[in-house]
Design an enzyme around this catalytic site. Structure first.
Site, PDB file in Angstrom:
ATOM      1  N   SER A 151       0.834  -1.214   0.000  1.00 31.84           N
ATOM      2  CA  SER A 151       0.000   0.000   0.000  1.00 31.84           C
ATOM      3  C   SER A 151       0.866   1.260   0.000  1.00 31.84           C
ATOM      4  O   SER A 151       0.479   2.278  -0.574  1.00 31.84           O
ATOM      5  CB  SER A 151      -0.987  -0.007   1.167  1.00 31.84           C
ATOM      6  OG  SER A 151      -0.326   0.152   2.391  1.00 31.84           O
ATOM      7  N   LEU A 160      18.690  -6.682   6.725  1.00 34.88           N
ATOM      8  CA  LEU A 160      19.826  -6.525   5.809  1.00 34.88           C
ATOM      9  C   LEU A 160      21.119  -6.358   6.613  1.00 34.88           C
ATOM     10  O   LEU A 160      21.139  -5.686   7.647  1.00 34.88           O
ATOM     11  CB  LEU A 160      19.587  -5.314   4.905  1.00 34.88           C
ATOM     12  CG  LEU A 160      18.358  -5.452   3.989  1.00 34.88           C
ATOM     13  CD1 LEU A 160      17.975  -4.122   3.361  1.00 34.88           C
ATOM     14  CD2 LEU A 160      18.607  -6.514   2.914  1.00 34.88           C
ATOM     15  N   ASN A 162      13.710   3.818   4.854  1.00 33.44           N
ATOM     16  CA  ASN A 162      12.727   2.834   5.311  1.00 33.44           C
ATOM     17  C   ASN A 162      11.567   3.564   5.965  1.00 33.44           C
ATOM     18  O   ASN A 162      11.739   4.650   6.523  1.00 33.44           O
ATOM     19  CB  ASN A 162      13.366   1.893   6.339  1.00 33.44           C
ATOM     20  CG  ASN A 162      12.404   0.837   6.848  1.00 33.44           C
ATOM     21  OD1 ASN A 162      11.603   0.283   6.078  1.00 33.44           O
ATOM     22  ND2 ASN A 162      12.457   0.545   8.143  1.00 33.44           N
ATOM     23  N   HIS A 173       8.703   2.893   8.938  1.00 39.54           N
ATOM     24  CA  HIS A 173       8.453   1.964  10.045  1.00 39.54           C
ATOM     25  C   HIS A 173       7.244   2.456  10.839  1.00 39.54           C
ATOM     26  O   HIS A 173       7.141   3.646  11.150  1.00 39.54           O
ATOM     27  CB  HIS A 173       9.689   1.903  10.950  1.00 39.54           C
ATOM     28  CG  HIS A 173       9.515   0.959  12.096  1.00 39.54           C
ATOM     29  ND1 HIS A 173       9.542  -0.414  11.945  1.00 39.54           N
ATOM     30  CD2 HIS A 173       9.274   1.193  13.403  1.00 39.54           C
ATOM     31  CE1 HIS A 173       9.327  -0.978  13.126  1.00 39.54           C
ATOM     32  NE2 HIS A 173       9.155  -0.044  14.022  1.00 39.54           N
ATOM     33  N   SER A 179       7.484   6.441  11.182  1.00 36.33           N
ATOM     34  CA  SER A 179       8.740   7.174  10.985  1.00 36.33           C
ATOM     35  C   SER A 179       9.356   6.791   9.653  1.00 36.33           C
ATOM     36  O   SER A 179       9.315   5.621   9.260  1.00 36.33           O
ATOM     37  CB  SER A 179       9.766   6.794  12.074  1.00 36.33           C
ATOM     38  OG  SER A 179       9.231   6.935  13.370  1.00 36.33           O
TER      39      SER A 179
HETATM   40  C1  GRF Z   1       3.952  -0.601   6.719  1.00 35.94           C
HETATM   41  O1  GRF Z   1       3.276  -0.495   7.935  1.00 35.94           O
HETATM   42  C2  GRF Z   1       5.359  -0.112   6.848  1.00 35.94           C
HETATM   43  O2  GRF Z   1       5.493   0.924   7.774  1.00 35.94           O
HETATM   44  C3  GRF Z   1       6.090  -1.344   7.349  1.00 35.94           C
HETATM   45  O3  GRF Z   1       5.487  -2.408   6.685  1.00 35.94           O
HETATM   46  C4  GRF Z   1       4.152  -2.061   6.306  1.00 35.94           C
HETATM   47  C5  GRF Z   1       4.065  -2.234   4.824  1.00 35.94           C
HETATM   48  O4  GRF Z   1       2.758  -2.098   4.374  1.00 35.94           O
HETATM   49  N1  GRF Z   1       7.507  -1.250   7.126  1.00 35.94           N
HETATM   50  P1  GRF Z   1       2.468  -2.065   2.825  1.00 35.94           P
HETATM   51  O5  GRF Z   1       3.030  -3.346   2.223  1.00 35.94           O
HETATM   52  O6  GRF Z   1       3.122  -0.847   2.252  1.00 35.94           O
HETATM   53  O7  GRF Z   1       0.973  -2.020   2.726  1.00 35.94           O
END
Ligand code: GRF
Length: 226
Positions: free
Chosen positions: A20, A98, A112, A114, A141
């Site tokens: 997403s 990684l 990234n 998170h 973040s």
């Molecule tokens: C998100 O919550 C992101 O912050 C975390 O993994 C999830 C990925 O969701 N690292 P999507 O695959 O982008 O829907």
């Protein structure tokens, strides 16, 4: 790798699931200074691959289960990334840790997202843990990636109020919605040459940002507040 200000910044997105955030990055592309040139998944069945194909973006799969050793997986991943010659690499739901050696190759060009207010709640199940700890605020973040899991200098955070009867699922959805605003915004800063990492300090328009990163408060009714 260069983040040139004239040509669009070439971005590769690494995914592992729903994608997403990838979708939000795709949707924001026409009004941004970046181009997603490739999407790579470590999971062959990630729905994000379908999203990329629908947007006519090239995809590659580097299935981690096909490698006996992480170092071999990372060599293949590095090759797959380099095929796209990116200026910036994004982790967006990429669920593999990684190594230091891998991350060092991408210093200052690897971001990234998170789902927590780092440095709180690194790792998994962040929403559940935030509830269990009785946090009044939670969020997401975006940070430059260092070898430490969910470590590296924070660029910006979105903050929401948890609310009294929140469930982990509801919280996840509300945080995710803010992620979809935050990630494209930051990628665009990078793409416009506004955002840099210099000697482990995050610079926006050549000014160091606070160590917590820039903070954007979201409310249910008004959306982003500041
Ligand atoms: C998100 O919550 C992101 O912050 C975390 O993994 C999830 C990925 O969701 N690292 P999507 O695959 O982008 O829907």
């Amino acid at each position: 790798m260069n983040n040139a200000t004239s040509a669009a910044c070439k971005v590769v997105v690494l995914i592992g699931g729903s994608g997403s955030n990838l979708q939000a990055l795709i949707d924001a592309m026409p009004n941004s200074h970046y181009e997603i040139v490739g999407v790579i998944s470590h999971n062959p069945t990630a729905f994000g691959l379908e999203r990329a194909k629908k947007a006519h973006i090239q995809t590659a799969i580097v299935d981690h289960t096909a490698f006996a050793e992480r170092s071999h997986f990372e060599v293949a991943l590095h090759e797959a990334i380099q095929n796209f010659k990116p200026d910036l690499v994004l982790l967006a739901g990429f669920m593999r840790i990684l190594s230091d050696a891998f991350v060092t190759q991408y210093t200052s060009h690897l971001l990234n997202i998170h789902p927590s207010l780092l440095p709180k709640f690194k790792g998994l199940h962040t929403h559940q843990r935030a509830l269990e700890q009785g946090e009044t605020h939670h969020g997401a973040s975006v940070h430059f990636v260092s070898a430490e899991l969910d470590g590296g200098p924070v660029i910006a955070q979105t903050i929401i109020e948890v609310g009294e009867d929140a469930s982990a699922e509801a919280l996840q959805q509300r945080v995710l919605k803010t992620e979809h605003w935050l990630y494209p915004e930051i990628v665009n800063w990078f793409s416009n040459g506004r955002l840099k990492l210099s000697q482990n300090v995050v610079l926006l328009d050549n000014q160091p940002i606070p160590e917590t990163g820039l903070q954007f408060i979201f409310t249910e009714t008004e959306g982003i507040k500041q």
